[in-house]
Design an enzyme around this catalytic site. Sequence first.
Site, short mmCIF file in Angstrom:
data_model
loop_
_atom_site.label_atom_id
_atom_site.label_comp_id
_atom_site.label_asym_id
_atom_site.label_seq_id
_atom_site.Cartn_x
_atom_site.Cartn_y
_atom_site.Cartn_z
N CYS A 2 0.96 -1.17 -0.08
CA CYS A 2 -0.01 0.07 0.15
C CYS A 2 0.86 1.21 -0.16
O CYS A 2 2.14 1.49 0.60
CB CYS A 2 -0.75 0.13 1.32
SG CYS A 2 -2.19 -1.11 1.47
N ARG A 27 3.78 -0.26 -5.02
CA ARG A 27 3.49 -0.75 -3.55
C ARG A 27 2.05 -1.30 -3.57
O ARG A 27 1.66 -2.15 -2.57
CB ARG A 27 3.49 0.37 -2.49
CG ARG A 27 4.73 1.06 -2.44
CD ARG A 27 4.70 2.34 -1.53
NE ARG A 27 4.62 1.44 -0.11
CZ ARG A 27 5.75 1.16 0.49
NH1 ARG A 27 6.74 1.26 0.27
NH2 ARG A 27 5.18 0.63 1.79
N TRP A 76 -2.94 -2.51 -1.54
CA TRP A 76 -2.61 -3.60 -1.81
C TRP A 76 -3.31 -4.85 -1.02
O TRP A 76 -3.05 -4.51 0.43
CB TRP A 76 -0.92 -4.27 -1.74
CG TRP A 76 -0.64 -5.53 -2.17
CD1 TRP A 76 -0.15 -5.93 -3.29
CD2 TRP A 76 -0.40 -6.76 -1.39
NE1 TRP A 76 0.21 -7.40 -3.22
CE2 TRP A 76 -0.04 -7.77 -2.01
CE3 TRP A 76 -0.42 -6.82 0.17
CZ2 TRP A 76 0.22 -9.18 -1.36
CZ3 TRP A 76 -0.36 -8.27 0.59
CH2 TRP A 76 -0.01 -9.19 -0.12
N ASN A 102 -1.58 2.13 6.04
CA ASN A 102 -0.52 1.02 5.24
C ASN A 102 -0.33 0.14 6.44
O ASN A 102 0.34 0.43 7.47
CB ASN A 102 0.40 1.60 4.56
CG ASN A 102 1.47 0.44 4.30
OD1 ASN A 102 1.13 -0.67 3.98
ND2 ASN A 102 2.74 0.91 4.23
N GLY A 103 -0.61 -1.19 6.34
CA GLY A 103 0.07 -2.14 7.59
C GLY A 103 -1.25 -2.98 7.79
O GLY A 103 -2.07 -3.27 6.92
N GLU A 485 17.82 -16.98 -8.22
CA GLU A 485 17.23 -15.37 -8.56
C GLU A 485 16.75 -15.59 -10.02
O GLU A 485 15.83 -15.09 -10.21
CB GLU A 485 18.52 -14.73 -8.34
CG GLU A 485 18.15 -13.15 -8.69
CD GLU A 485 17.09 -12.55 -7.98
OE1 GLU A 485 16.75 -13.02 -6.93
OE2 GLU A 485 16.84 -11.40 -8.33
N LYS A 489 13.08 -14.23 -11.07
CA LYS A 489 13.04 -13.19 -11.88
C LYS A 489 12.08 -13.68 -12.85
O LYS A 489 11.18 -12.85 -13.26
CB LYS A 489 14.22 -12.92 -12.46
CG LYS A 489 15.20 -11.95 -12.13
CD LYS A 489 14.67 -10.51 -11.38
CE LYS A 489 13.89 -10.62 -10.16
NZ LYS A 489 14.34 -10.27 -8.97
N GLU A 492 8.09 -14.27 -11.40
CA GLU A 492 7.49 -13.37 -10.55
C GLU A 492 7.00 -12.29 -11.76
O GLU A 492 5.63 -11.65 -11.49
CB GLU A 492 8.28 -12.41 -9.48
CG GLU A 492 9.43 -11.62 -9.88
CD GLU A 492 9.78 -11.01 -8.85
OE1 GLU A 492 9.18 -10.63 -7.83
OE2 GLU A 492 11.09 -10.70 -8.91
N HIS A 508 16.39 -36.64 -8.19
CA HIS A 508 15.69 -37.19 -6.87
C HIS A 508 14.20 -37.02 -6.87
O HIS A 508 13.63 -36.88 -5.71
CB HIS A 508 16.49 -36.51 -5.38
CG HIS A 508 17.98 -37.12 -5.45
ND1 HIS A 508 18.37 -38.30 -5.00
CD2 HIS A 508 18.95 -36.26 -5.95
CE1 HIS A 508 19.51 -38.25 -5.26
NE2 HIS A 508 20.10 -37.29 -5.57
N LYS A 607 6.07 -4.12 -4.00
CA LYS A 607 7.62 -3.81 -4.00
C LYS A 607 8.09 -4.19 -2.47
O LYS A 607 9.13 -4.87 -2.29
CB LYS A 607 7.88 -2.68 -4.53
CG LYS A 607 9.46 -2.17 -4.15
CD LYS A 607 10.05 -2.66 -5.65
CE LYS A 607 11.43 -2.49 -5.56
NZ LYS A 607 12.21 -3.47 -6.34
#
Length: 612
Positions: A2, A27, A76, A102-103, A485, A489, A492, A508, A607
Amino acid sequence: MCGIVGYIGDRQAAPILLDSLSKLEYRGYDSAGIAIRNAEEDVQVLKAKGRLNILAEKTDGGKAVTGTIGIGHTRWATHGEPSENNAHPHTADDRTVVGVHNGIIENYQKLKEKLTKRGYSFYSQTDTEAAVKLVDYYYRKYNCGPKDAISKAMVRIRGSYALVLMFNDYPDEIWVARKDSPMIIGTIKNETFIASDVPAILKYTRNVYYIDNLELARLTAGKAEFYNLDGDITDKELTEITWDAEAAEKGGFEHFMMKEIYEQPKAVGDTLNSMLTDGKIDFGKIGLSDDIIKNISQIYIVACGSAWHAGMVSQYVIEELSGTPVRVELASEFRYRKPILDRNGLVVVISQSGETADSLAALREAKEKGIRTLAVVNVVGSSIAREADNVFYTLAGPEISVATTKAYSAQLIAGYCLALQLGFSKGVLGEPEYMRMIAELQALPDKIEKILQDKERLQWFASKISNKKDVFFVGRGIDYAVSLEGSLKMKEISYVHSEAYAAGELKHGTISLIEDGTPVIGILTQGGLYEKTVSNMAECKARGAYLCGVTTYGNYETEETADFVTYVPKADEHFIGSLAVIPLQLLGYYLSVSRGLDVDKPRNLAKSVTVE
Ligand code: M6R
């Protein structure tokens, strides 16, 4: 998560708020809303489901709503689906109090029950509505001013919040309160700005206050007054932001991600240079003398997402170059698993934003146990930076794209510097080797530039695999850490399912997923492990896989096994992850573009993850 903004001054608030929100859309982008007022008129609240541009259209870029005081939000969703009803700002029943948040308010159900018994009704599923109505409740019950009403609410609320409130009876003021969620307050002449993050207000002012945990503030045009929970005024210093305003713009690139990929040589070079004194790495600059470094028994790296991946690379490098044992922990696990920590150890918390809730909690856990903490952070003045014992600032500049690239690259530099200094101070690395390795680090920016010049081949490869549903990344050692990574990338931003595997581990179980044409991308930069990984790739090929190899110039025999090979310049193998990751970032980017997706704002993500 947010984005929150606020403005109070002599200009029209709505266009400024919309502009600031556009810088915070990374955000959250489920819905957006603003509340605007004039001294004489009642507050107007406008909301829209979906991206910010829908709200901008609805308000004619803000021109349709007049007033010089306002607050805004991009959401968000945490509690309640993305909808206009759940969008912020939220209001008390007769709009006595209007707020954005926000939170996460953890006890919002209890608060709702309490307020319902006292006659309040709720129109949304959000926790924020409960917070706003709780403030309203105290405001009326005690017939007190905003300061006391907010303080009382802060005592009752459990969880995290950056709360921005307007009171109908106080037309010239905005009130803010904070616990564990980021918020900055900028001032200039007779204007005051509020934002979750620096890029939102950089265009307007560089002078900011960082409000602390459990503090509140009364904001008027050009002024900010801070209080603690007892209502006493707290002193606050104005800090000047040195980031360049253009750094937070796209600068001619189609997406922030590509711009940030291109900024990596600079991010890497700047971060390294900031730690050098007379050609040597100098942790003394950040309060870690050689004596302290020499006596570090164990390193615990704690982080989330890509920052955790940077920690994984660092683990290999630190252990090899300094003989210091390293454990890499996911912050979300570390904080709850009662870790046993050596008192002479160092907890390194890596975070671009410096606000990731789990990483912040892990830092506090370590501090509580009396272990020294080092933050590797990009955002100056962020919570993690302020609370850690020592701070290594990565100099990547503002990173806007949800998918991190340049901050990750700068975090690797921090890991390498720590490895080299530990190795040198402990006598594991002699001076010539230490100096040679610093020279290797100094050569990285040019080598990254070189990889970027060859990006069209990756664009072609991305189009070739754009309709695949699964992709696997394999590697050993540092190559495995880099695979993690590369895989993140890709998934996402392109929504293609991908997994990274230690190359030897595939057989395995996971190899059963390989079908005709499944892409398997092998990272092959470690000489001693090259043949082993190639063999594992060949095992996949025998089961129909379509192979891509990422290796160094000179390893041309890779083309005998792999269907497509991309090359990076040679470098010291400890640091070559910084090069191998670049084609993987480009691949993720081009795959997302070829699938017609929003590269910078992937679905369901934000983000900065400021909730657990
Ligand atoms: O701000 P932080 O570095 O603490 O963020 C950690 C992760 O949320 C972040 O790296 C995330 O995984 C990125 N979206 C990856 O591109």
